[in-house]
Motif scaffolding. Structure first.
Motif, PDB file in Angstrom:
ATOM      1  N   ALA A  26       0.812  -1.220   0.000  1.00 40.16           N
ATOM      2  CA  ALA A  26       0.000   0.000   0.000  1.00 40.16           C
ATOM      3  C   ALA A  26       0.844   1.268   0.000  1.00 40.16           C
ATOM      4  O   ALA A  26       0.579   2.202  -0.766  1.00 40.16           O
ATOM      5  N   ASP A  27       1.870   1.309   0.841  1.00 37.72           N
ATOM      6  CA  ASP A  27       2.701   2.517   0.926  1.00 37.72           C
ATOM      7  C   ASP A  27       3.446   2.768  -0.378  1.00 37.72           C
ATOM      8  O   ASP A  27       3.641   3.926  -0.765  1.00 37.72           O
ATOM      9  N   ASN A  28       3.884   1.703  -1.037  1.00 34.99           N
ATOM     10  CA  ASN A  28       4.587   1.854  -2.315  1.00 34.99           C
ATOM     11  C   ASN A  28       3.681   2.508  -3.353  1.00 34.99           C
ATOM     12  O   ASN A  28       4.105   3.418  -4.075  1.00 34.99           O
ATOM     13  N   PHE A  29       2.439   2.016  -3.434  1.00 37.43           N
ATOM     14  CA  PHE A  29       1.496   2.597  -4.394  1.00 37.43           C
ATOM     15  C   PHE A  29       1.120   4.021  -3.999  1.00 37.43           C
ATOM     16  O   PHE A  29       1.036   4.906  -4.857  1.00 37.43           O
ATOM     17  N   PHE A  34       0.913  11.515  -7.513  1.00 37.17           N
ATOM     18  CA  PHE A  34       1.476  12.823  -7.857  1.00 37.17           C
ATOM     19  C   PHE A  34       1.059  13.867  -6.830  1.00 37.17           C
ATOM     20  O   PHE A  34      -0.118  14.030  -6.547  1.00 37.17           O
ATOM     21  N   ASP A  35       2.056  14.563  -6.255  1.00 36.54           N
ATOM     22  CA  ASP A  35       1.801  15.657  -5.310  1.00 36.54           C
ATOM     23  C   ASP A  35       0.730  15.236  -4.310  1.00 36.54           C
ATOM     24  O   ASP A  35      -0.352  15.835  -4.242  1.00 36.54           O
ATOM     25  N   LEU A  36       1.047  14.228  -3.519  1.00 38.94           N
ATOM     26  CA  LEU A  36       0.089  13.521  -2.668  1.00 38.94           C
ATOM     27  C   LEU A  36      -0.865  14.437  -1.911  1.00 38.94           C
ATOM     28  O   LEU A  36      -2.087  14.226  -1.915  1.00 38.94           O
ATOM     29  N   TYR A  37      -0.328  15.457  -1.250  1.00 34.20           N
ATOM     30  CA  TYR A  37      -1.187  16.336  -0.443  1.00 34.20           C
ATOM     31  C   TYR A  37      -1.317  17.749  -1.027  1.00 34.20           C
ATOM     32  O   TYR A  37      -1.844  18.644  -0.369  1.00 34.20           O
ATOM     33  N   VAL A 174       2.910   9.295 -13.571  1.00 35.05           N
ATOM     34  CA  VAL A 174       2.205   8.009 -13.565  1.00 35.05           C
ATOM     35  C   VAL A 174       0.905   8.104 -14.366  1.00 35.05           C
ATOM     36  O   VAL A 174       0.578   7.198 -15.147  1.00 35.05           O
ATOM     37  N   ASP A 175       0.183   9.206 -14.203  1.00 38.25           N
ATOM     38  CA  ASP A 175      -1.080   9.394 -14.932  1.00 38.25           C
ATOM     39  C   ASP A 175      -0.850   9.406 -16.440  1.00 38.25           C
ATOM     40  O   ASP A 175      -1.584   8.774 -17.203  1.00 38.25           O
ATOM     41  N   VAL A 178       0.291   5.818 -17.655  1.00 41.46           N
ATOM     42  CA  VAL A 178      -0.838   4.889 -17.733  1.00 41.46           C
ATOM     43  C   VAL A 178      -1.709   5.207 -18.947  1.00 41.46           C
ATOM     44  O   VAL A 178      -2.114   4.314 -19.706  1.00 41.46           O
ATOM     45  N   THR A 179      -1.985   6.494 -19.150  1.00 42.91           N
ATOM     46  CA  THR A 179      -2.828   6.915 -20.275  1.00 42.91           C
ATOM     47  C   THR A 179      -2.264   6.448 -21.604  1.00 42.91           C
ATOM     48  O   THR A 179      -2.967   5.825 -22.418  1.00 42.91           O
ATOM     49  N   TRP A 180      -0.991   6.734 -21.838  1.00 42.81           N
ATOM     50  CA  TRP A 180      -0.419   6.450 -23.158  1.00 42.81           C
ATOM     51  C   TRP A 180      -0.042   4.992 -23.347  1.00 42.81           C
ATOM     52  O   TRP A 180      -0.092   4.474 -24.468  1.00 42.81           O
TER      53      TRP A 180
END
Length: 267
Positions: A26-29, A34-37, A174-175, A178-180
């Protein structure tokens, strides 16, 4: 097709899914978010830096003649941003204070594995994410309006349809990856080209989706595992038999290679 939907929307975000990961990884994912907070996206200096970059981009696209008007457009936009932060200052400060408290509780080993405690943390994380999403979307909309203004200024000056385009500030590496990857692999699978490679790439993606919702972890959403496992198995089967060699462009490539190799061997 999943990849094409993400490309068309242009605003795909994996943040909600990655933040909600369950199990030993879980922590790895979560750390892939991106810019978590929102520390970067809710930073006025970063916003101003992006805005200045778009001004310079517009001047480069439309010419130096628009520089004074582009500068005034930048100042109007930054005034709008300053007003927005003033209006939401109390809520944003409260949000970051709650983030600090949340992280301390989340890192407390004494409560790891305690079901009701983890449920409360998950609910709090959803609440934090909802607040962050609201602000970042509104700021992105304001930025898009600013870019439209730059385009209007430039097009009026040059009497052309040239334009500069916004890079979504809420999409991370990551976004975009995943998209491309999903889009390009989907195209390859439809064409039957590089079928094995494309099938394995998408299967690898689905494997990570399932690992992010570890079936034996408390709170895991097993619907991801159930329906993704069906697609995962099908993709492995496609990769194993190399389906493109029977009904796709791989058939042409395979035959061409076979014929070239047989001619070389006969000589």
């Amino acid at each position: 097709m999943e990849g094409s939907k993400k490309v068309k929307s242009g605003d795909f975000s994996s943040a909600g899914f990655l933040r909600n990961a369950k199990g030993p990884l879980a922590d790895n994912f979560r750390n892939m978010t991106f810019d978590l907070y929102g520390a970067e996206r809710l930073n006025k200096d970063n916003i101003a830096g992006r805005a200045a970059g778009y001004r310079d981009l517009a001047i480069g696209e439309f010419g130096d003649n628009i520089a004074p008007k582009a500068q005034k457009s930048l100042e109007r936009y930054l005034g709008r941003i300053n007003y927005y932060f003033e209006e939401n200052a109390e809520d944003i400060d409260k949000y970051f204070n709650e983030v600090q408290v949340y992280e301390k509780k989340r890192q407390d080993e004494r409560y790891r594995g305690v079901a009701h405690y983890e449920d409360r943390l998950a609910d709090k994380d959803k609440e934090l994410y909802k607040s962050l999403s609201k602000w970042t979307k509104e700021i992105a909309t304001a930025e898009a309006d600013y870019i439209d203004d730059l385009n209007r200024i430039g097009q009026a000056e040059t009497q052309s349809n040239q334009a500069i385009y916004q890079i979504n500030p809420n999409m991370g590496t990551v976004d975009r990856l995943v998209t491309w990857v999903l889009f390009s692999c989907g195209i390859l699978l439809i064409l039957g080209l590089c079928t094995r490679l494309a099938a394995l790439a998408v299967a690898g993606f689905l494997a990570q989706v399932m690992l992010a919702q570890w079936p034996f972890a408390h709170g895991a959403d097993l619907t991801y595992v159930y329906y993704q496992s069906v697609e995962f198995t099908a993709l492995l089967f496609i990769a194993a038999i190399g389906a493109g060699k029977f009904a796709g462009l791989d058939y042409i490539v395979w035959n061409s290679i076979t014929q070239c190799c047989s001619r070389g061997a006969s000589k």
